[in-house]
Each structure stands twice: as C-alpha cells, then as structure tokens.
Scaffold this motif. Structure first.
Motif, mmCIF file in Angstrom:
data_model
loop_
_atom_site.group_PDB
_atom_site.id
_atom_site.type_symbol
_atom_site.label_atom_id
_atom_site.label_comp_id
_atom_site.label_asym_id
_atom_site.label_seq_id
_atom_site.Cartn_x
_atom_site.Cartn_y
_atom_site.Cartn_z
ATOM 1 N N LEU A 126 -95.203 39.558 41.955
ATOM 2 C CA LEU A 126 -94.959 39.169 43.520
ATOM 3 C C LEU A 126 -93.793 37.974 43.712
ATOM 4 O O LEU A 126 -93.948 37.202 44.298
ATOM 5 N N PRO A 127 -92.999 38.491 43.342
ATOM 6 C CA PRO A 127 -91.272 38.474 43.438
ATOM 7 C C PRO A 127 -91.082 38.100 45.173
ATOM 8 O O PRO A 127 -90.016 37.033 44.935
ATOM 9 N N GLU A 128 -91.456 38.347 45.719
ATOM 10 C CA GLU A 128 -91.103 37.858 47.487
ATOM 11 C C GLU A 128 -92.083 36.606 47.952
ATOM 12 O O GLU A 128 -91.764 36.432 49.281
ATOM 13 N N ALA A 151 -96.957 34.158 51.890
ATOM 14 C CA ALA A 151 -95.678 34.571 52.703
ATOM 15 C C ALA A 151 -94.686 34.821 52.370
ATOM 16 O O ALA A 151 -94.521 34.677 51.520
ATOM 17 N N LYS A 152 -93.900 36.159 52.722
ATOM 18 C CA LYS A 152 -92.730 36.186 52.324
ATOM 19 C C LYS A 152 -91.723 35.515 52.961
ATOM 20 O O LYS A 152 -90.658 34.894 51.960
ATOM 21 N N GLU A 153 -92.100 34.487 54.392
ATOM 22 C CA GLU A 153 -91.236 33.963 55.172
ATOM 23 C C GLU A 153 -90.883 33.270 54.214
ATOM 24 O O GLU A 153 -91.733 31.873 54.259
ATOM 25 N N LEU A 154 -89.946 31.888 54.736
ATOM 26 C CA LEU A 154 -89.830 29.992 54.539
ATOM 27 C C LEU A 154 -90.342 29.975 55.896
ATOM 28 O O LEU A 154 -90.524 30.497 57.052
ATOM 29 N N ASN A 155 -91.099 28.606 55.177
ATOM 30 C CA ASN A 155 -91.390 28.119 56.704
ATOM 31 C C ASN A 155 -92.556 28.456 56.824
ATOM 32 O O ASN A 155 -92.369 28.623 58.660
ATOM 33 N N ARG A 156 -93.040 29.242 56.966
ATOM 34 C CA ARG A 156 -94.019 30.306 57.442
ATOM 35 C C ARG A 156 -95.630 29.457 58.349
ATOM 36 O O ARG A 156 -95.981 30.323 58.969
#
Length: 641
Positions: A126-128, A151-156
């Motif tokens: 799960l590298p993302e 989640a893939k996004e920062l500050n999601r």
C-alpha cells in the motif's frame, strides 16, 4: 453573509452525513451473515467515499489480537489478497501500529500525514497511503474491533469526516453484534439438533466400536477433529494402570485399539488425574511446564481434552488437537465436548455392563445345563467315572515312574559324559602334549603334524561333549522360574565377553530391557550364545556392530517382549536358515570358526522351555538378526522340556 454561508455549508454537510448513514443502514439492515455484512460494509464505504482502502479488524475471543478483514484495493488484488485472504493477526501490544494503539486506548486517531505519525507502519503493498483514520468499534462499552480508513491525499480527513465515520463505525458495530447474535443462536439451535440426534443414535447402537464411531461422526460436525482420539483408562493394569487408545483419527486416517501404554505424565494422564477438562489455546513448552509436564517439543498447537466420568470415576479421555494452528478451540468448544462426552461415557459404560451381563447370563445357562446333566447321571455312570479315575491315576503313576526313570538315565548320561568320557580325552591331550614336548627332536615333521591334529581333534571332542552336556542340562537341570532383570543379565554377558569385544574392536549397543519371568541361568546362556555368535562370525576388516533391542506388545490378552540381536557380520545364505537350529549343524569349516554346532540348538531348547519362539533373518555379507519372542510371565505348570 459569510456566517450564513458557513452555517448553510455545515447544514448541508450534516444532511449529507445523515443521508450516508441512512443509506448504509438500509444496505445492511437485513444482512445476518457476518462475512456478507463485513464485505458489504467495506466495499460500500470505500466506493461511497472514494477511499484508497477500508479495513475492519475484529478483536479475537482471547482479547489479545485484532483479526483484519481486507476491503477492495487494486494493489492488494494484484498480489492475490482480498476479503477472503488469511491476513496476519495484529497483537494489541504491537508497536508501531495505529490500529493496535486505537484498540488499546479506545480513541480515534487521525493521521493526515502518515509519515509524520509515530505509530504508522508502512505496508509494502500500500505505497500510496498518505492519510489514515482509525476509530474504535465499541458496543455496550465493549471493544469489538477497529475500523481503519486510508486515503491517497494528504490532509484528507476533516472533523466532519471524523464525526461521520465515528457514527458509521458505531452503526457497523451494532450490525456486527446483531449478526453474531443471530449466528450464535443458529449455531446453538444446530448444536441442540445434533446433540439430540447423537443421543438417539447412541441409544440405538450396540458395542463399544460402534458407539465410538457414532460419537466421532457427531463430534466432527461441531468441532475440528483433524486429530481426535478416545483413550480408556485401565487402573488395574500394572502399578499405575494403562492407557488404551480405542479410537484414533489423524488427518482422516482411522485406527482402532492400536496403542496401549503404561500410565505416564502426559496431558492425557493430567486430565485423568485432575478429573477436569483441559483447554490449551496456545500449546507450547511453557504451557505444559505450567501444568508440571515436561515436554521438549509439543506436537500440538491447540489441545482440548475432556474426562469420561461415570459415578465419579474416570473411565477415559476424549481429546481433539490441532498440530498447526493455535486458538482453534475455545470455551464453547469445551462446553460442547463436555456435553457430548458425558453422553458417550454413559453409553460406553452401559455397553460394558451389558456385555458383562450377557457373558454372565451365558455362563449361568451353561452352569445350569451342566448341573442338570450331573443330576441325571446314574449310579452306574458314577461308578464308571470312579473306575476311569482309578485307571487314570494308575496310568499317571506309571507315567511318573517312566519320567523318573528317563530323568535318572539322562542324569547318568550327563555323569558319564562329564566324567567317564572326558577323562580319556584329558589323558589323550595330556600325553599328546608330553610327547610333543619330550620327543620334539626325535619325531619328524609329519609325526608332529599327526600329534597336533590328534590334540586338535581331542579338544574339539572335549568341546562337543561340553556342549552336549549343556544341551542335556536344559532339560535335566531346570531351575524354578523367577523374576529376571534382563538388563543385569546382559551386563554380566558383556562382562564375560569383554576380551572378545576388545579384540574385535566391536560396538555393542543395548536398549533398556524389561523384567520377565524365567530361568536366570538359561536366559543368560541364551543371550551369551547369541551375542557371542555375533562377535564370532564377523567380516574381515569390518568392525562388528551388535545391537540388542526390545519391544513390548500384547497378543491374545498376554504380554510379550520381542528381543532382537542384530549384527553386521558375514550373514547366512537363505537355503541354510531352516537348518541352523539343528544339532551339529555347521555352515563353516571348523578351521575357520570354532564351535560344535550345538549352541543354537541349546538356544532353541531354552526358548521352547520358556514358551517362546526364535527365528532368524539374514542376508549374506550384510548381517544377521535373531528374533526371540518371550512371554513376560510364565503360566502355572507351563515349564516345557
């Protein structure tokens, strides 16, 4: 205006949250299968909120580990992992681990930049992952698991997301408990049905084997029985009793009445001594040592044993075990096995009592029939019986006198052999030696050769007479049977053969040998002949190796020991195996190996006297094995000549 817009936005968010909660509630409202429920929750949550991965990890029964269930993820699917895959447990003490910390502290953790959070443990598949939200799943103040969202996004994840997922997690927890309760009620209903079926079946079959087969069939429907056994306890056997394995199942291989062993100190005996069920969820050496049982490397990883108790007496043990997986059995497994074992214990005891009653009834019928026949006998028949008895007594007296005469003749023969025949041989040997010594310079080489051959023949004749005397003494010099410690006998034999062992650089390996009933002098002669032969018939330039082993077994209700004397010597050709026990039978030239050909005949006669059997297995230039089977106890009036 800005404040109004913010309030409108918050209201819209709340409406969106309520819609999501209502939609999820409607989707899972009627799902009572736990796996289907978990799969639906994980897929719906990921797709509805466009997430990277959603996991649910449920707390195990022991409260020590989290058991993860994976949601849908393309990267995991490429590596063959999905919801149904077995994933490693997460111990609650794990560090670093966000899920483990959430479970321990029962609080929400939000990591909007996972690489800045000290408890984040990167997953190579799960590298993302960039943001992670984990919430404890608590129902009625009881932690049942953790929901983990990535989640893939920062500050999601915002505060609103936290509020929403906390609510959803609580909703999921209630649904999971509802599914568990339903499955438990279904399981209990199934258990009751199977228990009732088993009770009826046990009442309709006869015989212990049939009862145990029926019992195993029903237990296997409710409990893991990859490894299963029923062992009966026989306290009257020996000093401490014996354990008899009446039914064993290992990887679907069924064996009956295959093993009998003395009462020892394993977990089976522990259940018998304590009269209590024993559940070991994680079997290891420490778990056994805590019970006072020292086992270097346990075979099992999960173990459950239940005593078979009737009238407060332990009749045996029922056990299930798994050799690969810990925590296979729990308190529910124990409760079920106790209930089922109580039924079969009573059924087996009833079957035993019925068999005893049937045997006794048949015995009484025979007794009545015999008594009736006796009462109908006439006085003439009684007189005939008395006459027959008197004739039998006279015949017995004649036989006893004949036997006494025969024994007397054998004793006279032994006396003649030991005195009258040996004295001339001693003179021949003595005078031959004097002639050689005094007339060595006068007698030519051929004459000296004649003298040497004469002396050699006299010595062989002396050995032959001694061997024949030993053979006759097997019958004429019989000592009463007594308890003989074979270990001590073998030690004395090896002491006598010490010089030969050193001369041949031999290795003699002896197992622990049992105590049996017999004639100590003859048993020593038996072992000395066989071990001596093994050290005599050796291959050139091959150091002899002699192994003496023992094995106990039961046949027709009688205890036996099987002794094997194995060597790596010259061996015996197959065509001679049936002849070697015959008197004077020699397979080798007298110049190659000393002996008269009587030793193995003596061995067979000793074994026959002890109601045993002796046989030989051999291959030329590979070695020979003598196999002696002897009863552990001699029957009364059983001595045979």
């Amino acid at each position: 205006m800005g404040k109004i817009a913010a309030e409108d936005g918050e209201l819209a968010q709340r409406i969106k949250e309520q819609q999501a909660i209502a939609e999820m509630g409607q989707a899972i409202a009627n799902i009572l299968d736990l796996n289907e429920l978990l799969h639906t929750v994980l897929v719906w949550t990921k797709n509805h909120f466009d997430l990277y991965l959603v996991n649910i990890a449920l707390l195990d029964a022991a409260g020590e580990n989290l058991i993860p269930f994976l949601g849908d993820n393309d990267q995991l699917n490429k590596h063959g992992l999905d919801f149904f895959s077995d994933v490693s447990y997460i111990p609650l003490i794990s560090e670093p681990s966000i899920c483990a910390r959430v479970a321990r502290e029962r609080r929400v953790i939000v990591a909007n930049d996972v690489y800045e959070h000290p408890d984040f443990l990167p997953h190579p598949l799960l590298p993302e992952t960039r943001s992670e939200l984990a919430t404890p799943m608590i129902v009625a103040d009881q932690l049942i698991g953790v929901m983990d969202i990535q989640a893939k996004e920062l500050n999601r994840f915002t505060d609103a997301d936290v509020r929403l997922f906390v609510t959803l997690t609580a909703q999921f927890g209630n649904a999971i408990q509802r599914a568990r309760a339903y499955q438990q009620s279904e399981r209990r209903a199934t258990e009751l049905t199977i228990l009732n079926e088993m009770s009826r079946s046990l009442n309709s079959v006869a015989g212990i084997d049939a009862l145990l087969t029926t019992f195993y069939r029903y237990v296997s429907r409710l409990i893991d029985t990859t490894n299963f056994f029923v062992a009966f306890y026989e306290p009257e056997k020996g000093k401490t009793g014996e354990i008899v394995f009446a039914l064993q199942v290992e990887s679907d291989v069924v064996r009956r009445w295959a093993v009998r062993r003395p009462f020892a100190s394993s977990v089976t005996e522990y259940v018998i001594k304590t009269k209590q069920p024993l559940l070991i969820k994680k079997v290891n050496r420490e778990a056994y040592q805590a019970l006072g049982i020292d086992i270097a490397e346990p075979k099992s990883r999960s173990w459950l044993g239940v005593p078979m108790i009737v009238d407060d007496q332990v009749k045996g043990v029922v056990c299930v075990q798994n050799c690969e997986i810990p925590n296979v059995y729990n308190e529910d497994s124990q409760r079920l096995l106790v209930s089922m074992t109580n039924q079969v214990a009573l059924a087996v005891e009833n079957a035993r009592l019925f068999a005893q009653l049937k045997d006794y009834s048949e015995y009484l019928e025979l007794e009545v029939a015999e008594r009736t026949m006796e009462l109908t006998q006439t006085n003439d028949q009684l007189l005939i019986e008395i006459s027959d008895r008197m004739e039998a007594e006279e015949a017995l007296k004649v036989y006893a006198a004949e036997l006494e005469r025969s024994n007397h003749e054998l004793q006279n023969f032994a006396y003649v052999v030991s005195h009258d025949l040996q004295e001339p041989l001693r003179k021949i040997t003595s005078f031959g030696a004097r002639v050689q010594e005094r007339y060595e310079d006068i007698i030519d080489e051929r004459g000296m050769s004649y003298l040497e051959r004469m002396n050699s023949a006299a010595e062989r004749m002396q050995q032959l007479i001694n061997d024949l005397l030993s053979l006759s003494r097997v019958s004429t010099h019989q000592a009463p049977f007594e308890l003989v410690e074979l270990n001590q006998i073998m030690a004395e034999v090896l002491s006598d053969l010490e010089i030969r062992v050193e001369e041949t650089a031999a290795s003699v390996i002896v197992d622990s040998l049992p105590e049996i009933e017999g004639d100590p002098t003859q048993l020593r002669q038996l072992l000395q002949n066989l071990v001596g032969n093994a050290l005599k018939f050796v291959r050139e330039d091959v150091p002899p190796v002699v192994q003496v082993t023992s094995e106990l077994f039961v046949k027709n209700g009688r205890n036996y020991v099987r002794l094997c004397i194995v060597d790596n010597g010259i061996g015996i050709e197959a065509q001679y195996l049936d002849r070697i026990f015959e008197v004077f039978e020699r397979l080798h030239n007298k110049t190659e190996y000393e002996g008269s050909g009587v030793g193995l005949t003596i061995c067979r006669k000793i074994v026959n006297r002890h109601q045993g059997k002796i046989k030989v297995e051999s291959q030329l230039n590979q070695g020979t094995t003598f196999i002696i089977t002897l009863p552990m106890n001699q029957e009364v009036n059983s001595e045979q000549s």
